[in-house]
Design a protein around this motif. Structure first.
Motif, PDB file in Angstrom:
ATOM      1  N   ARG A 133       0.805  -1.362   0.060  1.00 34.64           N
ATOM      2  CA  ARG A 133      -0.278   0.012   0.050  1.00 34.64           C
ATOM      3  C   ARG A 133       0.920   1.425   0.032  1.00 34.64           C
ATOM      4  O   ARG A 133       1.961   1.256   0.419  1.00 34.64           O
ATOM      5  CB  ARG A 133      -0.918  -0.121   1.123  1.00 34.64           C
ATOM      6  CG  ARG A 133      -1.986  -1.135   0.836  1.00 34.64           C
ATOM      7  CD  ARG A 133      -2.984  -1.303   1.982  1.00 34.64           C
ATOM      8  NE  ARG A 133      -3.963  -2.296   1.924  1.00 34.64           N
ATOM      9  CZ  ARG A 133      -4.665  -3.018   2.735  1.00 34.64           C
ATOM     10  NH1 ARG A 133      -4.500  -2.483   4.068  1.00 34.64           N
ATOM     11  NH2 ARG A 133      -5.374  -3.736   2.466  1.00 34.64           N
ATOM     12  N   ARG A 137       2.074   3.418   6.761  1.00 34.76           N
ATOM     13  CA  ARG A 137       0.862   3.180   8.054  1.00 34.76           C
ATOM     14  C   ARG A 137      -0.139   2.191   7.682  1.00 34.76           C
ATOM     15  O   ARG A 137      -0.548   1.597   8.377  1.00 34.76           O
ATOM     16  CB  ARG A 137       0.392   4.344   8.633  1.00 34.76           C
ATOM     17  CG  ARG A 137      -0.525   5.196   7.752  1.00 34.76           C
ATOM     18  CD  ARG A 137      -0.989   6.244   8.704  1.00 34.76           C
ATOM     19  NE  ARG A 137      -2.282   6.858   7.800  1.00 34.76           N
ATOM     20  CZ  ARG A 137      -1.960   8.154   7.091  1.00 34.76           C
ATOM     21  NH1 ARG A 137      -0.582   8.752   6.911  1.00 34.76           N
ATOM     22  NH2 ARG A 137      -2.781   8.740   6.265  1.00 34.76           N
ATOM     23  N   ASP A 138      -0.456   2.157   6.485  1.00 35.30           N
ATOM     24  CA  ASP A 138      -1.479   1.401   6.029  1.00 35.30           C
ATOM     25  C   ASP A 138      -1.068  -0.221   5.525  1.00 35.30           C
ATOM     26  O   ASP A 138      -1.713  -1.042   5.229  1.00 35.30           O
ATOM     27  CB  ASP A 138      -2.189   1.791   4.623  1.00 35.30           C
ATOM     28  CG  ASP A 138      -2.911   2.884   4.985  1.00 35.30           C
ATOM     29  OD1 ASP A 138      -3.205   3.304   6.222  1.00 35.30           O
ATOM     30  OD2 ASP A 138      -3.286   4.024   4.126  1.00 35.30           O
ATOM     31  N   ARG A 139       0.328  -0.371   5.578  1.00 38.52           N
ATOM     32  CA  ARG A 139       0.947  -1.607   5.158  1.00 38.52           C
ATOM     33  C   ARG A 139       0.894  -2.533   6.203  1.00 38.52           C
ATOM     34  O   ARG A 139       0.883  -2.263   7.510  1.00 38.52           O
ATOM     35  CB  ARG A 139       2.461  -1.629   4.771  1.00 38.52           C
ATOM     36  CG  ARG A 139       2.720  -0.530   3.357  1.00 38.52           C
ATOM     37  CD  ARG A 139       3.937  -0.349   3.036  1.00 38.52           C
ATOM     38  NE  ARG A 139       4.128   0.861   2.287  1.00 38.52           N
ATOM     39  CZ  ARG A 139       5.081   1.733   2.157  1.00 38.52           C
ATOM     40  NH1 ARG A 139       5.943   1.624   3.023  1.00 38.52           N
ATOM     41  NH2 ARG A 139       4.750   2.749   1.143  1.00 38.52           N
TER      42      ARG A 139
END
Length: 156
Positions: A133, A137-139
């Motif tokens: 991603r 922070r979204d991974r």
């Protein structure tokens, strides 16, 4: 089956370095990665991080299971390998997966016993998508990716 990237472990290499120049480096001059596999934040001068390594791992998974390189000419404007997989994940997975992964006649025609293989491939693509991603922070965290991969290995 020849490796073409060297991004993994950049965060550790940079963090373990004794050179203050490299540690304080915020431009891409001191950081080398494989184009297409290096995290997008590296292009904006961010330091190497574990999340950047996770991104590289995710893109590698997507590359291996789709057979498409992130630098392919088809990826222009706003389209990239991650977005392509994300768009096709639920509906067109059969078209997305590299046909050389399913050997023999099974690759040419639908086969009922391949449902398990397709589920496995979808799960692998989901892990790759979650790791690659755009925002760090979204991974998915790498230990979660490992747990999912080990679970898949046990199931399939």
């Amino acid at each position: 089956m020849t490796a073409h990237l060297g991004d993994f472990g950049l965060a550790k290499i940079i963090a373990d370095s004794n050179s203050e120049v490299i540690l304080d480096q915020t431009s891409s001059v001191g950081l080398k990665g494989t184009i297409g596999y290096a995290a997008p934040e590296y292009g904006m001068g961010s330091k190497a991080t574990k999340e950047g390594d996770v991104y590289s791992f995710g893109i590698l998974l997507l590359h291996v299971f789709t057979g498409k390189r992130p630098t392919d000419d088809m990826f222009r404007d706003d389209l990239n390998l991650h977005k392509l997989v994300q768009m096709c994940l639920d509906e067109n997975v059969d078209e997305m997966v590299d046909p050389t992964l399913v050997l023999g006649e099974a690759a040419a025609k639908p086969c009922p016993h391949l449902k398990g293989i397709n589920e496995c491939l979808i799960s692998l693509l989901r892990i790759g998508e979650a790791c690659s991603r755009e925002l760090p922070r979204d991974r998915m965290e790498i230990h979660d990716a490992l747990n999912h991969l080990l679970k898949l290995k046990t199931i399939f």
